[in-house]
Design a protein around this motif. Sequence first.
Motif, PDB file in Angstrom:
ATOM      1  N   LEU A   1       5.252   2.478  27.372  1.00 50.90           N
ATOM      2  CA  LEU A   1       3.807   2.471  27.110  1.00 50.90           C
ATOM      3  C   LEU A   1       3.341   3.731  26.376  1.00 50.90           C
ATOM      4  O   LEU A   1       2.317   3.713  25.708  1.00 50.90           O
ATOM      5  CB  LEU A   1       3.027   2.301  28.423  1.00 50.90           C
ATOM      6  CG  LEU A   1       3.297   0.996  29.187  1.00 50.90           C
ATOM      7  CD1 LEU A   1       2.490   0.964  30.478  1.00 50.90           C
ATOM      8  CD2 LEU A   1       2.986  -0.225  28.323  1.00 50.90           C
ATOM      9  N   ASN A   2       4.086   4.836  26.533  1.00 48.29           N
ATOM     10  CA  ASN A   2       3.742   6.039  25.758  1.00 48.29           C
ATOM     11  C   ASN A   2       4.909   6.451  24.854  1.00 48.29           C
ATOM     12  O   ASN A   2       4.984   7.587  24.404  1.00 48.29           O
ATOM     13  CB  ASN A   2       3.332   7.192  26.679  1.00 48.29           C
ATOM     14  CG  ASN A   2       4.445   7.636  27.597  1.00 48.29           C
ATOM     15  OD1 ASN A   2       5.530   7.064  27.583  1.00 48.29           O
ATOM     16  ND2 ASN A   2       4.198   8.659  28.391  1.00 48.29           N
TER      17      ASN A   2
ATOM     18  N   MET B   1       1.116  11.247  32.342  1.00 50.22           N
ATOM     19  CA  MET B   1       2.363  10.714  32.922  1.00 50.22           C
ATOM     20  C   MET B   1       2.783  11.584  34.095  1.00 50.22           C
ATOM     21  O   MET B   1       2.833  12.815  33.977  1.00 50.22           O
ATOM     22  CB  MET B   1       3.463  10.721  31.848  1.00 50.22           C
ATOM     23  CG  MET B   1       4.784  10.176  32.322  1.00 50.22           C
ATOM     24  SD  MET B   1       4.949   8.430  31.894  1.00 50.22           S
ATOM     25  CE  MET B   1       6.481   8.013  32.714  1.00 50.22           C
ATOM     26  N   VAL B   2       3.082  10.924  35.207  1.00 50.19           N
ATOM     27  CA  VAL B   2       3.578  11.621  36.399  1.00 50.19           C
ATOM     28  C   VAL B   2       4.955  11.051  36.719  1.00 50.19           C
ATOM     29  O   VAL B   2       5.104   9.848  36.902  1.00 50.19           O
ATOM     30  CB  VAL B   2       2.619  11.447  37.593  1.00 50.19           C
ATOM     31  CG1 VAL B   2       3.184  12.127  38.839  1.00 50.19           C
ATOM     32  CG2 VAL B   2       1.238  12.021  37.261  1.00 50.19           C
TER      33      VAL B   2
ATOM     34  N   VAL C   1       2.348   9.825  17.529  1.00 46.56           N
ATOM     35  CA  VAL C   1       2.606   9.543  18.948  1.00 46.56           C
ATOM     36  C   VAL C   1       2.106  10.680  19.840  1.00 46.56           C
ATOM     37  O   VAL C   1       1.558  10.449  20.920  1.00 46.56           O
ATOM     38  CB  VAL C   1       4.120   9.290  19.177  1.00 46.56           C
ATOM     39  CG1 VAL C   1       4.399   9.071  20.658  1.00 46.56           C
ATOM     40  CG2 VAL C   1       4.573   8.083  18.381  1.00 46.56           C
ATOM     41  N   ASN C   2       2.291  11.920  19.391  1.00 44.64           N
ATOM     42  CA  ASN C   2       1.867  13.057  20.219  1.00 44.64           C
ATOM     43  C   ASN C   2       0.366  13.053  20.458  1.00 44.64           C
ATOM     44  O   ASN C   2      -0.114  13.387  21.545  1.00 44.64           O
ATOM     45  CB  ASN C   2       2.303  14.382  19.582  1.00 44.64           C
ATOM     46  CG  ASN C   2       3.805  14.565  19.684  1.00 44.64           C
ATOM     47  OD1 ASN C   2       4.412  14.135  20.669  1.00 44.64           O
ATOM     48  ND2 ASN C   2       4.404  15.168  18.683  1.00 44.64           N
ATOM     49  N   LYS C   3      -0.388  12.631  19.447  1.00 47.20           N
ATOM     50  CA  LYS C   3      -1.843  12.557  19.605  1.00 47.20           C
ATOM     51  C   LYS C   3      -2.217  11.471  20.623  1.00 47.20           C
ATOM     52  O   LYS C   3      -3.101  11.651  21.450  1.00 47.20           O
ATOM     53  CB  LYS C   3      -2.498  12.276  18.244  1.00 47.20           C
ATOM     54  CG  LYS C   3      -3.993  12.490  18.272  1.00 47.20           C
ATOM     55  CD  LYS C   3      -4.595  12.571  16.896  1.00 47.20           C
ATOM     56  CE  LYS C   3      -6.075  12.937  17.047  1.00 47.20           C
ATOM     57  NZ  LYS C   3      -6.828  12.679  15.841  1.00 47.20           N
ATOM     58  N   ILE C   4      -1.526  10.329  20.540  1.00 37.97           N
ATOM     59  CA  ILE C   4      -1.764   9.227  21.475  1.00 37.97           C
ATOM     60  C   ILE C   4      -1.451   9.668  22.907  1.00 37.97           C
ATOM     61  O   ILE C   4      -2.198   9.396  23.847  1.00 37.97           O
ATOM     62  CB  ILE C   4      -0.888   7.996  21.106  1.00 37.97           C
ATOM     63  CG1 ILE C   4      -1.257   7.454  19.728  1.00 37.97           C
ATOM     64  CG2 ILE C   4      -0.975   6.914  22.179  1.00 37.97           C
ATOM     65  CD1 ILE C   4      -2.582   6.778  19.608  1.00 37.97           C
ATOM     66  N   ARG C   5      -0.332  10.394  23.058  1.00 36.68           N
ATOM     67  CA  ARG C   5       0.111  10.816  24.400  1.00 36.68           C
ATOM     68  C   ARG C   5      -0.889  11.752  25.075  1.00 36.68           C
ATOM     69  O   ARG C   5      -0.886  11.879  26.301  1.00 36.68           O
ATOM     70  CB  ARG C   5       1.469  11.515  24.312  1.00 36.68           C
ATOM     71  CG  ARG C   5       2.619  10.540  24.145  1.00 36.68           C
ATOM     72  CD  ARG C   5       3.948  11.227  24.382  1.00 36.68           C
ATOM     73  NE  ARG C   5       5.039  10.339  24.011  1.00 36.68           N
ATOM     74  CZ  ARG C   5       6.064  10.694  23.258  1.00 36.68           C
ATOM     75  NH1 ARG C   5       6.142  11.917  22.773  1.00 36.68           N
ATOM     76  NH2 ARG C   5       7.018   9.828  22.987  1.00 36.68           N
TER      77      ARG C   5
END
Length: 245
Positions: A52-53, A86-87, A77-81
């Motif tokens: 999902l990420n 996330m844990v 992708v880094n901007k989306i993340r």
Amino acid sequence: MSGKVLLETKDLRKDFGGNQVLRGISTRVCQGEVVAIIGPSGCGKSTFLRSLNLLEVPTGGSVVFEGNEITAPGTDVNKIRQKIGMVFQQFNLFANLSIQENITLAPVKLGLMSKEEADKRAVELLERVGLPDKAGAYPSMLSGGQKQRIAIARALAMNPDVMLFDEPTSALDPEMVGEVLELMKELAKDGMTMIVVTHEMGFAREVASRVMFINEGVICEENEPREFFEHPRNQRLQDFLSKVL
């Protein structure tokens, strides 16, 4: 829940060599939903969550987050993340940084906050996770439950729109599980959109707005918790629940 679709997967597939782990998963997650994902070990739950990420890059299909197809070529992708917290199971805290530094590192490094703003936010988050006195401590000085609460605070520091939890209590001693689940319940109550891979059936039953059963890389059944646990229709789910409840 707002009814606004935050995250959508279409025919999501993932192969590792010749092993097909995800075999076409299509689902939608709305803003404010808490989706609990359960299933046997090795069924593809964590691979789905990590897709999902894009921590796992899907072999086929698509992931759409807030209207943007993040699996499309050229996506930042880094901007989306930054908007997808996330844990992890194993905390992944930096051992050489203090708790405060663990929480402030990403927002400052990415230019989302000044050092002063990040420090102020860290103090607020430490208060929220019930560890206001741990700012100057280091991860080695904390219990597993405390480390996981700090990991949650670190994810929240980015002000995400959705939080992904990958079996957040499975590495904890039994007496520490409750403190982490309690914090997750509070987040759910505050309206945080959450997707949680978990073995904690009590959490899935009490807190989730929807429970999803994945087996052999596909969604076999999903429903609101009461119907899901009391009247499972899928035979594989019935067998699974008979062993874990």
